[in-house]
Design a protein around this motif. Sequence first.
Motif, PDB file in Angstrom:
ATOM      1  N   LEU A 198      -0.669   1.999   5.974  1.00 21.21           N
ATOM      2  CA  LEU A 198      -1.670   2.962   5.519  1.00 21.21           C
ATOM      3  C   LEU A 198      -3.089   2.430   5.681  1.00 21.21           C
ATOM      4  N   ILE A 199      -3.261   1.119   5.582  1.00 16.00           N
ATOM      5  CA  ILE A 199      -4.581   0.523   5.805  1.00 16.00           C
ATOM      6  C   ILE A 199      -5.056   0.822   7.225  1.00 16.00           C
ATOM      7  N   LEU A 200      -4.143   0.893   8.163  1.00 11.68           N
ATOM      8  CA  LEU A 200      -4.500   1.227   9.541  1.00 11.68           C
ATOM      9  C   LEU A 200      -4.526   2.739   9.793  1.00 11.68           C
ATOM     10  N   LEU A 209      -1.916   9.593  16.276  1.00 10.98           N
ATOM     11  CA  LEU A 209      -1.734   8.154  16.138  1.00 10.98           C
ATOM     12  C   LEU A 209      -1.484   7.761  14.679  1.00 10.98           C
ATOM     13  N   ALA A 210      -2.273   8.314  13.777  1.00  7.83           N
ATOM     14  CA  ALA A 210      -2.101   7.997  12.357  1.00  7.83           C
ATOM     15  C   ALA A 210      -0.738   8.463  11.852  1.00  7.83           C
ATOM     16  N   THR A 211      -0.342   9.648  12.253  1.00  8.34           N
ATOM     17  CA  THR A 211       0.964  10.170  11.848  1.00  8.34           C
ATOM     18  C   THR A 211       2.096   9.334  12.451  1.00  8.34           C
ATOM     19  N   ALA A 212       1.946   8.950  13.696  1.00 11.48           N
ATOM     20  CA  ALA A 212       2.977   8.137  14.349  1.00 11.48           C
ATOM     21  C   ALA A 212       3.113   6.769  13.691  1.00 11.48           C
ATOM     22  N   LEU A 213       2.020   6.208  13.220  1.00  7.03           N
ATOM     23  CA  LEU A 213       2.096   4.913  12.535  1.00  7.03           C
ATOM     24  C   LEU A 213       2.940   5.012  11.270  1.00  7.03           C
ATOM     25  N   PHE A 255       8.986  -5.130  -0.929  1.00 10.83           N
ATOM     26  CA  PHE A 255       8.650  -5.414   0.461  1.00 10.83           C
ATOM     27  C   PHE A 255       8.368  -4.139   1.246  1.00 10.83           C
ATOM     28  N   ASP A 256       9.130  -3.085   0.984  1.00 12.28           N
ATOM     29  CA  ASP A 256       8.889  -1.809   1.650  1.00 12.28           C
ATOM     30  C   ASP A 256       7.538  -1.233   1.245  1.00 12.28           C
ATOM     31  N   SER A 257       7.175  -1.388  -0.016  1.00 11.20           N
ATOM     32  CA  SER A 257       5.877  -0.900  -0.486  1.00 11.20           C
ATOM     33  C   SER A 257       4.733  -1.671   0.160  1.00 11.20           C
ATOM     34  N   ILE A 258       4.894  -2.966   0.304  1.00 15.04           N
ATOM     35  CA  ILE A 258       3.857  -3.781   0.940  1.00 15.04           C
ATOM     36  C   ILE A 258       3.701  -3.401   2.412  1.00 15.04           C
ATOM     37  N   LYS A 259       4.813  -3.147   3.099  1.00  9.09           N
ATOM     38  CA  LYS A 259       4.744  -2.714   4.496  1.00  9.09           C
ATOM     39  C   LYS A 259       4.054  -1.362   4.609  1.00  9.09           C
ATOM     40  N   LEU A 260       4.362  -0.449   3.683  1.00  7.02           N
ATOM     41  CA  LEU A 260       3.737   0.872   3.708  1.00  7.02           C
ATOM     42  C   LEU A 260       2.238   0.775   3.480  1.00  7.02           C
ATOM     43  N   VAL A 261       1.819  -0.063   2.550  1.00  3.08           N
ATOM     44  CA  VAL A 261       0.387  -0.240   2.300  1.00  3.08           C
ATOM     45  C   VAL A 261      -0.298  -0.813   3.543  1.00  3.08           C
TER      46      VAL A 261
END
Length: 83
Positions: free
Chosen positions: A14-16, A43-47, A5-11
């Motif tokens: 990262l898509i954004l 913004l990308a780093t903060a995400l 689940f953590d990997s899916i959230k990270l992906v």
Amino acid sequence: MVGLFDSIKLVGVLILAIPAALAGLEFLLVRGEPVIGAALLVLATALVVGQHYLSLPTSVRGLLLNGVLGSGSADSESESRDD
């Protein structure tokens, strides 16, 4: 299962974050607009950082569930002792 689940959230994050970072690099290096480029990179780093630090850790979830479920089982144990 938690790792999945953590990997899916990270992906998902990262898509954004990756397109925002690439656009930020383009604005910063190619177009010569440092304010917009830096803002998109921040913004990308903060995400990514926000997803990592703001998600509730598994141990805290376990403590909360154990506290909720543990309080219910303690009441049932005291009732069974009274009988």
